[in-house]
Design a protein around this motif. Structure first.
Motif, PDB file in Angstrom:
ATOM      1  N   UNK A  81      -4.130   0.976 -12.595  1.00  0.00           N
ATOM      2  CA  UNK A  81      -3.062   0.691 -13.815  1.00  0.00           C
ATOM      3  C   UNK A  81      -1.927   1.919 -13.747  1.00  0.00           C
ATOM      4  N   UNK A  82      -2.417   2.935 -13.692  1.00  0.00           N
ATOM      5  CA  UNK A  82      -1.556   4.089 -13.655  1.00  0.00           C
ATOM      6  C   UNK A  82      -0.532   4.119 -12.427  1.00  0.00           C
ATOM      7  N   UNK A  83      -1.071   3.600 -11.259  1.00  0.00           N
ATOM      8  CA  UNK A  83      -0.423   3.543 -10.220  1.00  0.00           C
ATOM      9  C   UNK A  83       0.776   2.289 -10.071  1.00  0.00           C
ATOM     10  N   UNK A  84       0.422   1.204 -10.843  1.00  0.00           N
ATOM     11  CA  UNK A  84       1.264   0.129 -10.956  1.00  0.00           C
ATOM     12  C   UNK A  84       2.392   0.536 -11.938  1.00  0.00           C
ATOM     13  N   UNK A  85       2.041   1.277 -13.063  1.00  0.00           N
ATOM     14  CA  UNK A  85       3.190   1.694 -13.987  1.00  0.00           C
ATOM     15  C   UNK A  85       3.962   2.894 -13.357  1.00  0.00           C
ATOM     16  N   UNK A  86       3.530   3.498 -12.552  1.00  0.00           N
ATOM     17  CA  UNK A  86       4.480   4.453 -11.838  1.00  0.00           C
ATOM     18  C   UNK A  86       5.402   3.781 -10.740  1.00  0.00           C
ATOM     19  N   UNK A  87       5.074   2.609 -10.106  1.00  0.00           N
ATOM     20  CA  UNK A  87       5.895   1.810  -9.417  1.00  0.00           C
ATOM     21  C   UNK A  87       6.928   1.232 -10.095  1.00  0.00           C
ATOM     22  N   UNK A  88       6.638   0.877 -11.406  1.00  0.00           N
ATOM     23  CA  UNK A  88       7.527   0.084 -12.283  1.00  0.00           C
ATOM     24  C   UNK A  88       8.163  -1.174 -11.623  1.00  0.00           C
ATOM     25  N   UNK A  89       7.376  -2.055 -11.504  1.00  0.00           N
ATOM     26  CA  UNK A  89       7.585  -3.258 -10.850  1.00  0.00           C
ATOM     27  C   UNK A  89       6.657  -3.814  -9.943  1.00  0.00           C
ATOM     28  N   UNK A  90       7.096  -4.748  -9.167  1.00  0.00           N
ATOM     29  CA  UNK A  90       6.116  -5.462  -8.116  1.00  0.00           C
ATOM     30  C   UNK A  90       6.100  -4.391  -6.861  1.00  0.00           C
ATOM     31  N   UNK A  91       4.677  -4.451  -6.540  1.00  0.00           N
ATOM     32  CA  UNK A  91       4.372  -3.666  -5.310  1.00  0.00           C
ATOM     33  C   UNK A  91       3.402  -4.471  -4.652  1.00  0.00           C
ATOM     34  N   UNK A  92       2.976  -3.824  -3.534  1.00  0.00           N
ATOM     35  CA  UNK A  92       2.166  -4.734  -2.654  1.00  0.00           C
ATOM     36  C   UNK A  92       0.488  -3.958  -2.666  1.00  0.00           C
ATOM     37  N   UNK A  93      -0.565  -4.905  -2.707  1.00  0.00           N
ATOM     38  CA  UNK A  93      -1.732  -4.196  -2.831  1.00  0.00           C
ATOM     39  C   UNK A  93      -1.965  -3.243  -1.719  1.00  0.00           C
ATOM     40  N   UNK A  94      -1.396  -3.366  -0.482  1.00  0.00           N
ATOM     41  CA  UNK A  94      -1.603  -1.883   0.150  1.00  0.00           C
ATOM     42  C   UNK A  94      -0.997  -0.811  -0.178  1.00  0.00           C
ATOM     43  N   UNK A  95       0.248  -0.835  -1.101  1.00  0.00           N
ATOM     44  CA  UNK A  95       0.865   0.390  -1.809  1.00  0.00           C
ATOM     45  C   UNK A  95      -0.177   0.762  -3.054  1.00  0.00           C
ATOM     46  N   UNK A  96      -0.881  -0.206  -3.706  1.00  0.00           N
ATOM     47  CA  UNK A  96      -1.574   0.176  -4.580  1.00  0.00           C
ATOM     48  C   UNK A  96      -2.994   0.889  -4.164  1.00  0.00           C
ATOM     49  N   UNK A  97      -3.354   0.509  -3.044  1.00  0.00           N
ATOM     50  CA  UNK A  97      -4.587   1.107  -2.774  1.00  0.00           C
ATOM     51  C   UNK A  97      -4.402   2.614  -2.065  1.00  0.00           C
ATOM     52  N   UNK A 117     -10.766   1.707   2.294  1.00  0.00           N
ATOM     53  CA  UNK A 117      -9.883   0.672   3.015  1.00  0.00           C
ATOM     54  C   UNK A 117      -9.082  -0.460   2.250  1.00  0.00           C
ATOM     55  N   UNK A 118      -8.304  -1.275   2.931  1.00  0.00           N
ATOM     56  CA  UNK A 118      -7.545  -1.848   2.090  1.00  0.00           C
ATOM     57  C   UNK A 118      -8.245  -3.124   1.306  1.00  0.00           C
ATOM     58  N   UNK A 119      -9.416  -3.662   2.070  1.00  0.00           N
ATOM     59  CA  UNK A 119     -10.238  -4.642   1.264  1.00  0.00           C
ATOM     60  C   UNK A 119     -10.913  -3.954   0.142  1.00  0.00           C
ATOM     61  N   UNK A 120     -10.851  -3.009  -0.211  1.00  0.00           N
ATOM     62  CA  UNK A 120     -11.626  -2.296  -1.382  1.00  0.00           C
ATOM     63  C   UNK A 120     -10.680  -2.441  -2.574  1.00  0.00           C
ATOM     64  N   UNK A 121      -9.537  -2.471  -2.560  1.00  0.00           N
ATOM     65  CA  UNK A 121      -8.632  -2.721  -3.608  1.00  0.00           C
ATOM     66  C   UNK A 121      -8.788  -4.258  -4.218  1.00  0.00           C
ATOM     67  N   UNK A 122      -9.047  -5.170  -3.526  1.00  0.00           N
ATOM     68  CA  UNK A 122      -9.047  -6.647  -3.999  1.00  0.00           C
ATOM     69  C   UNK A 122      -9.937  -6.754  -5.367  1.00  0.00           C
ATOM     70  N   UNK A 123     -11.221  -6.248  -5.041  1.00  0.00           N
ATOM     71  CA  UNK A 123     -12.069  -6.617  -6.234  1.00  0.00           C
ATOM     72  C   UNK A 123     -11.818  -6.100  -7.675  1.00  0.00           C
ATOM     73  N   UNK A 124     -11.399  -4.595  -7.592  1.00  0.00           N
ATOM     74  CA  UNK A 124     -10.719  -4.204  -8.716  1.00  0.00           C
ATOM     75  C   UNK A 124      -9.416  -4.949  -9.216  1.00  0.00           C
TER      76      UNK A 124
END
Length: 300
Positions: free
Chosen positions: A147-163, A171-178
């Motif tokens: 949630x903090x990472x998304x707020x810091x980006x202040x808009x749409x971003x990719x799952x890869x960037x969030x990870x 790894x990238x696949x680990x970000x999808x469940x949360x």
């Protein structure tokens, strides 16, 4: 606290916030803290205020909160012991009020008939329950860092960037469940893997995270509005659509449950920020214990 790639100051702040939420997340902790908020009480005085808790549940909760430095145990005589909030615990009560206000506004309520007027409206949820339900959304692993990472980006971003920001050691696949869990909880919107963003409900967490951050750092609560990550979030009046997040209640079920509202406006809900000690028990309390929520958030 998991490692993140956020700036060092932000990462330290996030770590304090995550640890603080985990400290008060165990079931019934908020209820106990709010019960003791008015004055120190003896165990026999706490017990009837939380009748669904057995001794095997209440004693460990009091002990853990004492070990955490939020509750103080004072023994006047072998059979005369009181429990009260420490200064640190007392400072936490206004923060819990802010958390409860978010839950009161954003978590779903069933319809209930007012016994005085006979008019159906959203049921009253005690502030302690609103706060506890909200905390349960924010404490699953990686939830708050994402949630903090998304707020810091202040808009749409990719799952890869969030990870990369919130879970750099995974790894990238680990970000999808949360991410899917947060989307199911109504805090994140996933349009595709390149368009992940906070929902209106997620952006409205700004006062919650700002308040917890201020408390965790020992700063005045007034500084919450100037939080470097969450201080620029939308004001509550701009915060979102006229729907509630669907959450599973841990309150006792009504004898004749009414259908949930189709979509009342968030702005119509009164703020819970003016919490008073008497509000905690302004509903009928069931004597039976309530069931904990399943992992990954809960529905109300």
């Amino acid at each position: 606290m998991a490692t993140t790639s956020l700036p060092p100051a932000t990462d330290a702040d996030l770590s304090r916030v995550t640890e603080s939420l985990e400290m008060i997340s165990p079931l019934w902790s908020v209820w106990v803290l709010m019960t003791l908020s008015a004055q120190p009480l003896r165990y026999a005085e706490v017990k009837p205020r939380l009748p669904w808790l057995h001794d095997g549940q209440l004693h460990p909760r009091l002990r853990k909160l004492t070990e955490a430095g939020l509750v103080e145990r004072t023994q006047y005589a072998p059979r005369h012991v009181t429990y009260g909030l420490t200064e640190r615990g007392a400072d936490l009560i206004p923060v819990l009020t802010v958390i409860a206000a978010w839950g009161n506004t954003h978590l779903e309520k069933d319809l209930a008939v007012d016994k005085t007027t006979g008019v159906a409206g959203p049921e009253h949820i005690p502030p302690a329950q609103n706060a506890e339900d909200t905390i349960m959304l924010l404490t699953p692993r990686h939830a708050t860092p994402i949630l903090w990472a998304l707020q810091a980006r202040a808009g749409a971003t990719s799952a890869k960037t969030v990870r990369a920001m919130a879970m750099p050691d995974h790894g990238l696949s680990a970000v999808y469940p949360p991410l899917r869990r947060l989307a199911a909880d109504g805090l994140v919107e996933i349009r595709d893997t390149s368009d992940v963003r906070l929902s209106a409900h997620g952006r409205a967490l700004a006062p919650v995270y700002g308040a917890v951050s201020a408390w965790a750092a020992g700063r005045p609560l007034a500084e919450a509005v100037a939080h470097p990550v969450w201080g620029q979030a939308l004001a509550p009046s701009q915060a979102g659509p006229g729907t509630w997040i669907t959450q599973e209640s841990r309150l006792p079920a009504a004898a004749s449950p009414a259908p949930a509202p189709a979509g009342p406006a968030l702005s119509a809900q009164p703020p819970a920020a003016r919490w008073k000690a008497g509000d905690l028990f302004s509903h009928e309390i069931s004597a039976r214990p309530l069931s904990p929520s399943p992992a990954g958030g809960h529905r109300r």
